[in-house]
Write an enzyme that holds these catalytic residues in place. Structure first.
Site, PDB file in Angstrom:
ATOM      1  N   ARG A  15      45.980  59.694  76.147  1.00 30.64           N
ATOM      2  CA  ARG A  15      46.171  58.442  75.413  1.00 30.64           C
ATOM      3  C   ARG A  15      44.918  58.022  74.655  1.00 30.64           C
ATOM      4  O   ARG A  15      44.994  57.182  73.759  1.00 30.64           O
ATOM      5  CB  ARG A  15      46.597  57.336  76.388  1.00 30.64           C
ATOM      6  CG  ARG A  15      48.040  57.435  76.820  1.00 30.64           C
ATOM      7  CD  ARG A  15      48.388  56.427  77.895  1.00 30.64           C
ATOM      8  NE  ARG A  15      47.871  56.808  79.198  1.00 30.64           N
ATOM      9  CZ  ARG A  15      48.072  56.121  80.311  1.00 30.64           C
ATOM     10  NH1 ARG A  15      48.770  54.985  80.263  1.00 30.64           N
ATOM     11  NH2 ARG A  15      47.589  56.548  81.461  1.00 30.64           N
TER      12      ARG A  15
ATOM     13  N   HIS B 180      50.749  63.490  74.682  1.00 36.21           N
ATOM     14  CA  HIS B 180      50.944  62.132  74.166  1.00 36.21           C
ATOM     15  C   HIS B 180      50.810  62.110  72.650  1.00 36.21           C
ATOM     16  O   HIS B 180      51.495  61.332  71.972  1.00 36.21           O
ATOM     17  CB  HIS B 180      49.924  61.190  74.802  1.00 36.21           C
ATOM     18  CG  HIS B 180      50.097  59.760  74.403  1.00 36.21           C
ATOM     19  ND1 HIS B 180      51.189  59.006  74.761  1.00 36.21           N
ATOM     20  CD2 HIS B 180      49.314  58.942  73.645  1.00 36.21           C
ATOM     21  CE1 HIS B 180      51.074  57.790  74.267  1.00 36.21           C
ATOM     22  NE2 HIS B 180      49.946  57.725  73.579  1.00 36.21           N
TER      23      HIS B 180
ATOM     24  N   ASP C  24      58.309  52.820  70.217  1.00 33.67           N
ATOM     25  CA  ASP C  24      57.323  52.401  69.216  1.00 33.67           C
ATOM     26  C   ASP C  24      57.419  53.338  68.022  1.00 33.67           C
ATOM     27  O   ASP C  24      58.146  54.340  68.033  1.00 33.67           O
ATOM     28  CB  ASP C  24      55.899  52.394  69.800  1.00 33.67           C
ATOM     29  CG  ASP C  24      55.551  53.700  70.498  1.00 33.67           C
ATOM     30  OD1 ASP C  24      55.961  54.770  70.003  1.00 33.67           O
ATOM     31  OD2 ASP C  24      54.880  53.664  71.540  1.00 33.67           O
TER      32      ASP C  24
ATOM     33  N   LYS D 267      56.818  46.882  68.185  1.00 32.97           N
ATOM     34  CA  LYS D 267      56.102  46.138  69.223  1.00 32.97           C
ATOM     35  C   LYS D 267      54.630  46.015  68.843  1.00 32.97           C
ATOM     36  O   LYS D 267      54.122  46.729  67.987  1.00 32.97           O
ATOM     37  CB  LYS D 267      56.234  46.828  70.582  1.00 32.97           C
ATOM     38  CG  LYS D 267      55.472  48.144  70.679  1.00 32.97           C
ATOM     39  CD  LYS D 267      55.610  48.784  72.043  1.00 32.97           C
ATOM     40  CE  LYS D 267      54.784  50.077  72.099  1.00 32.97           C
ATOM     41  NZ  LYS D 267      54.936  50.780  73.376  1.00 32.97           N
TER      42      LYS D 267
ATOM     43  N   ARG E 184      50.667  45.717  70.766  1.00 34.05           N
ATOM     44  CA  ARG E 184      49.972  45.933  72.030  1.00 34.05           C
ATOM     45  C   ARG E 184      48.621  45.208  71.966  1.00 34.05           C
ATOM     46  O   ARG E 184      47.619  45.752  71.501  1.00 34.05           O
ATOM     47  CB  ARG E 184      49.765  47.431  72.273  1.00 34.05           C
ATOM     48  CG  ARG E 184      49.267  47.757  73.665  1.00 34.05           C
ATOM     49  CD  ARG E 184      49.113  49.262  73.870  1.00 34.05           C
ATOM     50  NE  ARG E 184      50.382  49.957  73.916  1.00 34.05           N
ATOM     51  CZ  ARG E 184      51.135  50.040  74.999  1.00 34.05           C
ATOM     52  NH1 ARG E 184      50.756  49.437  76.113  1.00 34.05           N
ATOM     53  NH2 ARG E 184      52.278  50.700  74.971  1.00 34.05           N
TER      54      ARG E 184
ATOM     55  N   ASP F  35      60.497  58.618  75.886  1.00 35.51           N
ATOM     56  CA  ASP F  35      59.048  58.518  75.728  1.00 35.51           C
ATOM     57  C   ASP F  35      58.396  59.672  76.460  1.00 35.51           C
ATOM     58  O   ASP F  35      59.052  60.392  77.239  1.00 35.51           O
ATOM     59  CB  ASP F  35      58.546  57.169  76.272  1.00 35.51           C
ATOM     60  CG  ASP F  35      57.290  56.692  75.553  1.00 35.51           C
ATOM     61  OD1 ASP F  35      56.703  57.482  74.788  1.00 35.51           O
ATOM     62  OD2 ASP F  35      56.889  55.534  75.768  1.00 35.51           O
TER      63      ASP F  35
ATOM     64  N   THR G 226      55.799  48.000  79.296  1.00 32.89           N
ATOM     65  CA  THR G 226      56.403  48.205  77.975  1.00 32.89           C
ATOM     66  C   THR G 226      57.865  48.593  78.106  1.00 32.89           C
ATOM     67  O   THR G 226      58.738  48.096  77.367  1.00 32.89           O
ATOM     68  CB  THR G 226      55.632  49.305  77.226  1.00 32.89           C
ATOM     69  OG1 THR G 226      54.262  48.929  77.096  1.00 32.89           O
ATOM     70  CG2 THR G 226      56.218  49.551  75.853  1.00 32.89           C
TER      71      THR G 226
END
Length: 356
Positions: free
Chosen positions: A140, A174, A213, A236, A238, A262, A270
């Site tokens: 991430r 990711h 997202d 969305k 964050r 996801d 989330t």
């Protein structure tokens, strides 16, 4: 005067006899230019070994059962102060070695364990070392999102390369651009084939695939295309890590089974907020399909209290006992998918058909 060719002919040494003796055994050397006869009987294949750290020994055992090979003998433990202690207990000189180790919780311990195992195999003269990472930790942190922050995914890539790994096999990164952080081959496979086998038996074309997202639209579109369903996107914001604010839903979810897809779920904040927003917009039910189920506290409590009917995860990260016992969690195994990828890498075959 002799021509050059004639001079060369006069100086050519006498050819030795075809048959010679080596250590008292008759050794027959084929004449020059002769084509050797094809081998008969069993063919010798390149040796390989599969080793595992302590992060997910269960999936390593499943991969070995799929490939019908014993798991490599190694002691992977810790000293009293927490240092990783690794000893390879078999000869790996010239052997293709696969190390199965997701860098999940505890991330730093499992990452260091993987690095030490790679170093041990390198110093034991392994032919090649392939890191099989069902879950790639620090993924991430693939870019600078704020000033003066690290790109930790690149740091992990550099550490693996410096340790001596020759190839990386990862699942559902990711961010796909993490492959570019390496200067060695990276095979990126997806859990989609396993997920699709289950989803086809459970959902109809009236379902809708939802991306949580904008960054996950490509993944959601791939699921939608193969299931023959429509697509929706959640807009969305964050404001902080592990905190998300749902702003808008793009697409029609009214009266449909909404399936959020996801790559990972951590604290599920989330995910649960997205499920609540989908139900407010008229969805008949909400499911989630996530490859890596980190499910850090308080994820399970949030999922149980939410409108999510079922969350589908894989065993890329070993599920805890409470996760397995949860009536809302379905765990699918990706061991056979990983085993097939390992086999193809070892044999030099293509992995593209695994992408469906």
């Amino acid at each position: 005067m002799l021509h050059y060719s004639e001079c060369q002919e006069t100086q050519r040494p006498t050819q030795p006899s075809v048959d010679t003796r080596i250590s008292g055994c008759q050794y027959s050397r084929p004449p020059r230019g002769a084509v050797p006869a094809p081998a008969t009987g069993s063919q010798v294949t390149r040796p390989f070994r599969i080793f595992s750290g302590n992060a997910n020994r269960e999936i390593a055992d499943e991969v070995c059962r799929y490939l019908d090979t014993p798991i490599g003998r190694a002691n992977v433990q810790r000293f009293a102060d927490g240092e990783s202690d690794v000893e390879i207990n078999e000869n790996v000189r010239g052997v293709h070695c696969f190390v199965i180790q997701p860098t999940c919780t505890p991330v730093n311990d499992n990452l260091m364990e993987l690095l030490v195992m790679i170093d041990a195999l390198k110093r034991a003269s392994a032919g090649s070392i392939i890191a099989v990472m069902p879950y790639f930790g620090y993924a991430r942190q693939d870019r600078k999102t704020r000033p003066r922050t690290p790109i930790s995914a690149r740091l992990v890539a550099d550490l693996l390369t410096a340790a001596g790994v020759n190839r990386v096999l990862a699942m559902d990164l990711h961010a796909g651009q993490i492959q570019g952080f390496f200067n060695i081959p990276v095979d990126h496979i997806f859990a989609m084939p396993v997920m699709m086998d289950y989803m086809r038996t459970k959902f109809s074309a009236n379902a809708v695939i939802v991306s949580p997202d904008a960054g996950g639209v490509e993944r959601a579109r791939a699921y939608s295309k193969r299931l023959g369903t429509s697509l929706a996107i959640i807009d969305k914001r964050r404001p902080a890590p592990n905190v998300a604010e749902l702003v808008n839903i793009i697409g029609d979810v009214n009266g449909r089974d909404a399936i959020i897809v996801d790559d990972l779920v951590d604290t599920a904040g989330t995910l649960c907020a997205a499920a609540q927003g989908l139900m407010k917009n008229g969805a008949r039910s909400v499911y989630a399909c996530v490859t890596h189920g980190l499910l850090s506290d308080p994820a399970l409590e949030r999922i149980h209290a939410s409108s999510i009917k079922e969350i589908i995860i894989t065993d890329s990260i070993p599920p805890r006992a409470e996760v397995k016992a949860s009536p809302k969690v379905r765990v699918l195994s990706v061991a056979h998918l990983l085993g097939e990828a390992v086999k193809r890498i070892h044999q030099g075959d293509s992995l593209s058909t695994l992408f469906i």
